[in-house]
Design an enzyme around this catalytic site. Structure first.
Site, PDB file in Angstrom:
ATOM      1  N   GLY A 267      35.895   2.325 -31.156  1.00 43.30           N
ATOM      2  CA  GLY A 267      34.628   2.893 -30.736  1.00 43.30           C
ATOM      3  C   GLY A 267      34.849   4.292 -30.189  1.00 43.30           C
ATOM      4  O   GLY A 267      35.975   4.784 -30.099  1.00 43.30           O
ATOM      5  N   VAL A 268      33.757   4.935 -29.799  1.00 38.65           N
ATOM      6  CA  VAL A 268      33.805   6.323 -29.356  1.00 38.65           C
ATOM      7  C   VAL A 268      33.904   6.398 -27.841  1.00 38.65           C
ATOM      8  O   VAL A 268      33.298   5.602 -27.134  1.00 38.65           O
ATOM      9  CB  VAL A 268      32.534   7.078 -29.816  1.00 38.65           C
ATOM     10  N   ASN A 270      36.049   8.160 -24.031  1.00 39.98           N
ATOM     11  CA  ASN A 270      37.261   8.614 -23.355  1.00 39.98           C
ATOM     12  C   ASN A 270      38.341   7.540 -23.308  1.00 39.98           C
ATOM     13  O   ASN A 270      39.520   7.840 -23.461  1.00 39.98           O
ATOM     14  CB  ASN A 270      36.911   9.065 -21.937  1.00 39.98           C
ATOM     15  N   GLU A 292      34.499   3.991 -37.875  1.00 44.23           N
ATOM     16  CA  GLU A 292      33.252   4.734 -38.029  1.00 44.23           C
ATOM     17  C   GLU A 292      33.452   6.240 -37.858  1.00 44.23           C
ATOM     18  O   GLU A 292      32.859   7.031 -38.568  1.00 44.23           O
ATOM     19  CB  GLU A 292      32.246   4.295 -36.964  1.00 44.23           C
ATOM     20  N   ASN A 382      22.253   2.693 -25.283  1.00 43.16           N
ATOM     21  CA  ASN A 382      22.387   3.430 -26.545  1.00 43.16           C
ATOM     22  C   ASN A 382      22.029   2.583 -27.761  1.00 43.16           C
ATOM     23  O   ASN A 382      21.314   3.016 -28.635  1.00 43.16           O
ATOM     24  CB  ASN A 382      23.812   3.963 -26.700  1.00 43.16           C
ATOM     25  N   GLY A 386      27.875   0.188 -34.467  1.00 43.53           N
ATOM     26  CA  GLY A 386      28.644  -0.569 -35.450  1.00 43.53           C
ATOM     27  C   GLY A 386      29.543  -1.612 -34.836  1.00 43.53           C
ATOM     28  O   GLY A 386      30.335  -2.241 -35.548  1.00 43.53           O
ATOM     29  N   LYS A 406      29.529   3.026 -11.612  1.00 49.81           N
ATOM     30  CA  LYS A 406      28.684   3.548 -10.523  1.00 49.81           C
ATOM     31  C   LYS A 406      29.344   3.338  -9.160  1.00 49.81           C
ATOM     32  O   LYS A 406      28.757   2.810  -8.216  1.00 49.81           O
ATOM     33  CB  LYS A 406      27.304   2.882 -10.539  1.00 49.81           C
TER      34      LYS A 406
END
Length: 502
Positions: A267-268, A270, A292, A382, A386, A406
């Site tokens: 996944g996308v 950091n 992806e 969001n 995928g 948080k």
């Protein structure tokens, strides 16, 4: 731009976005290019937003239904959402303005698996697609489109739409031509196997064939993608990456994985980039990616000779790495393949490649159910993206997450997930900075100790108290024990007091 628009007939249709917006009408279903901030149209979204403002000022309705590959950018999703130019959005978004409009009920949002949308559009599940707006690196002499930095759902949108608008972006490197692999899934019911056996197999063309008679406008642009910098790797990310690598080492020791030929999906974000940074110094060689997006960490692995091929549908690069990709696309197209997301995310190919899937989450519960999308079960973040495509069909599915968010107000491990995108049946491994919970083959009760062990220490007592309460009295022998009266106390505390701790 004459070299970029090589087809004379289409060159005659060059106009400004302000002129082309006449072809986008109120209520139109509009499919645009773009995936994780790469390859989205740069001029038309602004023009649509301005037209919406003008029409609204006159008291007229004007809004479109927007279909994409995935997320775009603030100068695409953001400007249109701000102008109330969007009435419906699918399948994935990440813009804060749009998110707020969705959660305020001003934009209807359908959260859909990314591998599903192309077929749904072509089969008419949403009705007739009116307009496709697609960014290109070049238009060939024959009128074919060479995509830019993403492919996404371009093929399906271009085939389904009544009208086509092409943005030719000179910022995108012409050397991207040859990086794409466009193969079209045949129409039902004549499906055939997708002929990909290895991540690096090329099976299609380097361009998208279109019906040039449907093209109503061509727009010239010179604007960069949304290339957001990644945050510096912090201590928590490093620990998560270390625990993920420990898990991989355990798979090698068990004989289920080798140091040569590990196939990954990521996944996308950091933390995934930190994982890839850890792979640089690992024993793993000849790594392949069937995923992806191409991120900075994958480019580093390619440069170091650790990764032999990366197959995706889009880039998600920092500004520095986007500049590097533009400058050296001719070199990188030897090891990077950009495919339609109907192929990059296809369950058939994912299952065949035997990849290890790694994605993020909002929360996981003590039995291994994962929520990827909705904060406190109701507020969209969001979308599922995928992650479902890869989680359900990967050889091993894993999720990585910091244990808290948080400043400790939110625990990533909760008694009962407030929304479930990935059920306990599909989730195999969950990893935090405190270790990894290997849930494979375990009955629900046996998962609890492992999940609590990777929670933040501040939340472990409350999680254990909940489980003890859920297994007390007449609930002692239930398959998946829950105390429904207190199952969502963490979330109730968050809503009422601002912290899950209460």
């Amino acid at each position: 731009m004459s070299d970029r628009i090589a087809n004379a007939a289409l060159r005659s249709k060059v106009m400004t976005a302000e002129e082309a917006v006449q072809f986008v009408n109120n209520g139109d279903k509009v499919g645009i290019s773009g995936f994780t901030g790469a390859g989205y149209p740069k001029a038309m979204p602004e023009a649509i937003a301005e037209r919406a403002k003008a029409e609204h000022a006159k008291g007229n309705d004007y809004a479109i239904e927007l279909f994409t590959g995935a997320s775009t950018a603030d100068n695409c999703d953001g400007v249109m959402a701000e102008a109330d130019a969007i009435s419906f959005r699918t399948p994935y978004q990440s813009d804060p303005v749009m998110r707020n409009k969705i959660n305020a009920g001003k934009i209807r949002y359908a959260d859909i698996h990314l591998s599903h949308l192309g077929q749904m559009v072509e089969e008419g599940f949403f009705g007739q697609m009116n307009v496709a707006i697609v960014e290109a690196t070049r238009i060939t002499e024959d009128g074919n489109i060479v995509p830019s930095s993403s492919v996404g759902n371009n093929v399906e949108f271009l085939r389904a739409a009544e009208r086509i608008i092409i943005e030719v972006n000179s910022w995108q490197s012409e050397d991207l031509e040859g990086m794409h692999d466009i193969w079209t899934v045949p129409a039902l019911p004549n499906r055939v196997a997708i002929p990909i056996n290895n991540a690096g197999d090329r099976i299609g063309k380097t361009y998208i064939e279109i019906d040039t008679d449907k093209v109503v406008a061509v727009i010239e642009t010179d604007a960069p993608d949304r290339n957001a910098p990644f945050k510096p790797v912090d201590e928590v990310s490093q620990k998560i990456a270390g625990n993920f690598l420990d898990f991989l080492e355990g798979e090698v020791a068990a004989g289920r994985l080798s140091y040569d030929g590990y196939v990954m999906q990521s996944g996308v974000g950091n933390v995934p980039n930190a994982v890839m940074a850890g792979l640089l110094d690992s024993k793993f060689e000849n790594i392949q990616a069937y995923t992806e997006v191409i991120q900075d960490g994958m480019v580093d692995l390619i440069d170091a000779g650790k990764m032999t091929v990366a197959s995706a549908t889009s880039f998600s690069l920092s500004p520095e790495y986007a500049e590097k990709m533009n400058a050296e696309a001719k070199k990188y197209r030897e090891s990077i393949i950009l495919r339609p997301q109907s192929i990059s995310n296809h369950p058939e190919v994912i299952r065949r490649t035997g990849l290890i899937a790694t994605n993020g989450l909002i929360e996981a519960d003590i039995y291994g159910n994962v929520n990827s999308t909705n904060v406190a079960g109701t507020r969209m973040m969001n979308g599922i993206g995928g992650s479902g495509d890869f989680t359900r069909n990967g050889y091993i599915s894993s999720f990585i997450t910091p244990s808290i968010a948080k400043d400790g107000a939110i625990s990533a491990i909760v008694p009962f997930a407030s929304h479930i995108d990935h059920t306990e049946h599909d989730v195999m491994v969950v990893i935090s900075e405190y270790g990894y919970a290997d849930l494979r083959g375990l009955a629900p009760r046996a998962r609890v100790e492992k999940m609590i062990s990777i929670a933040h220490p501040d939340y472990r007592p409350a999680l254990q108290e909940y489980y003890d309460r859920a297994t007390s009295g007449d609930k002692a022998f239930l398959q998946t024990p829950h105390d429904l009266a207190t199952a969502f106390d963490f979330h109730r505390n968050l809503v009422e007091k601002g912290s899950m701790k209460g």
